[in-house]
Design a protein around this motif. Sequence first.
Motif, PDB file in Angstrom:
ATOM      1  N   ASN A   6      -9.219   2.255   3.041  1.00  0.00           N
ATOM      2  CA  ASN A   6     -10.281   2.061   2.039  1.00  0.00           C
ATOM      3  C   ASN A   6     -10.483   0.584   1.745  1.00  0.00           C
ATOM      4  O   ASN A   6     -11.608   0.076   1.725  1.00  0.00           O
ATOM      5  N   HIS A   7      -9.378  -0.121   1.520  1.00  0.00           N
ATOM      6  CA  HIS A   7      -9.449  -1.548   1.191  1.00  0.00           C
ATOM      7  C   HIS A   7      -9.983  -2.350   2.382  1.00  0.00           C
ATOM      8  O   HIS A   7     -10.823  -3.246   2.237  1.00  0.00           O
ATOM      9  N   LEU A   8      -9.523  -2.004   3.578  1.00  0.00           N
ATOM     10  CA  LEU A   8      -9.927  -2.722   4.790  1.00  0.00           C
ATOM     11  C   LEU A   8     -11.434  -2.621   5.002  1.00  0.00           C
ATOM     12  O   LEU A   8     -12.115  -3.624   5.276  1.00  0.00           O
ATOM     13  N   TYR A  46       0.849  -1.200   0.000  1.00  0.00           N
ATOM     14  CA  TYR A  46       0.000   0.000   0.000  1.00  0.00           C
ATOM     15  C   TYR A  46       0.884   1.249   0.000  1.00  0.00           C
ATOM     16  O   TYR A  46       1.912   1.294   0.687  1.00  0.00           O
ATOM     17  N   GLU A  94      -5.207   4.401   1.366  1.00  0.00           N
ATOM     18  CA  GLU A  94      -5.449   3.269   0.465  1.00  0.00           C
ATOM     19  C   GLU A  94      -5.728   1.999   1.266  1.00  0.00           C
ATOM     20  O   GLU A  94      -6.625   1.216   0.941  1.00  0.00           O
ATOM     21  N   PHE A  95      -4.960   1.800   2.344  1.00  0.00           N
ATOM     22  CA  PHE A  95      -5.138   0.623   3.186  1.00  0.00           C
ATOM     23  C   PHE A  95      -6.501   0.641   3.884  1.00  0.00           C
ATOM     24  O   PHE A  95      -7.226  -0.361   3.900  1.00  0.00           O
ATOM     25  N   GLU A 131      -6.477  -9.492   6.615  1.00  0.00           N
ATOM     26  CA  GLU A 131      -5.997  -8.151   6.931  1.00  0.00           C
ATOM     27  C   GLU A 131      -6.611  -7.629   8.229  1.00  0.00           C
ATOM     28  O   GLU A 131      -5.937  -6.947   9.009  1.00  0.00           O
ATOM     29  N   GLU A 178     -13.784  -1.687   2.769  1.00  0.00           N
ATOM     30  CA  GLU A 178     -14.599  -2.136   1.639  1.00  0.00           C
ATOM     31  C   GLU A 178     -14.624  -3.658   1.540  1.00  0.00           C
ATOM     32  O   GLU A 178     -15.664  -4.271   1.344  1.00  0.00           O
ATOM     33  N   LYS A 179     -13.447  -4.284   1.674  1.00  0.00           N
ATOM     34  CA  LYS A 179     -13.331  -5.730   1.457  1.00  0.00           C
ATOM     35  C   LYS A 179     -13.540  -6.552   2.728  1.00  0.00           C
ATOM     36  O   LYS A 179     -13.905  -7.727   2.656  1.00  0.00           O
ATOM     37  N   ARG A 180     -13.242  -5.949   3.888  1.00  0.00           N
ATOM     38  CA  ARG A 180     -13.311  -6.684   5.163  1.00  0.00           C
ATOM     39  C   ARG A 180     -12.560  -8.010   5.070  1.00  0.00           C
ATOM     40  O   ARG A 180     -13.027  -9.046   5.569  1.00  0.00           O
ATOM     41  N   ASP A 181     -11.415  -7.979   4.398  1.00  0.00           N
ATOM     42  CA  ASP A 181     -10.606  -9.182   4.209  1.00  0.00           C
ATOM     43  C   ASP A 181     -10.181  -9.739   5.573  1.00  0.00           C
ATOM     44  O   ASP A 181      -9.544  -9.046   6.370  1.00  0.00           O
TER      45      ASP A 181
END
Length: 265
Positions: free
Chosen positions: A51-53, A43, A48-49, A61, A55-58
């Motif tokens: 946002n991804h965290l 990242y 950016e991190f 992560e 949105e995706k709830r991976d």
Amino acid sequence: MSISDGDFRRMVDFIKSSYGIDLSQKKQLITGRLSPTIRKLGYKSFSEFVNHLLEKRDESEVTLVINKLTTNYTFFMREQEHLDYFYKSIIPALVRRHQRDKVLSIWSAGCSSGEEPYNISMLLFDYLGNQAKDWDTRILATDISAQALSKAQKGVYDLPDTIPSDWKKKYFTANKDGSYTVAPAVRNNVIFRPFNLMDPIAFRRKFDLIFCRNVMIYFDQPTKDALVRRFYDATVPGGYLLISYSENLSPNMPYRRLATATFQK
């Protein structure tokens, strides 16, 4: 790597609403502990991190964030005076209550790397002696951290001086590197499971005893109070809640105080 006030608030709100952990005063902790990992993952910015965290709830992560931002620090015989009270007062009361069915229902909530539930098992085995084989004393041990649970299930530790010398012989196997592995009988007495304390508590049985020590230090007061009410509902009448010496319950909580950090339904 810096984090904007907006991204900090978004991450804090997400962690608190999902896991109960209050990081609102921990901006420096978040940037310090996560920056190297975020860079390593590729990242270019905290934004950016985040946002991804969100949105995706991976799961990987999210787990990484939880592992980095909480301290899974524990050890055998922690708050020994507390464990002495458990051994001398609570175990005898539970044994008397369950003479017929010989089944104890105990939960180590927020078990971290496993020392606490193993420690509880050893105290139970010591108290019951030769009768231990006739009892079901299996302990449910849960934590939100996959990393902590992995260490707990391995059961390999560097033992502190607080461990009684006879316990090293009875409940551990010495390894060549100086570490010790928890004996099979003790390991088999603990059932490790991932569990988020913000989730509804809906286990098959209600509990005679819940240990939740040095966990609620991460929560704000309303989150603590809500969790304690869920614990109360999950406790049998006459059952116990043990928290840490550094914590306390609000005056309006339903448990009655028996001793320092020790409460009864």
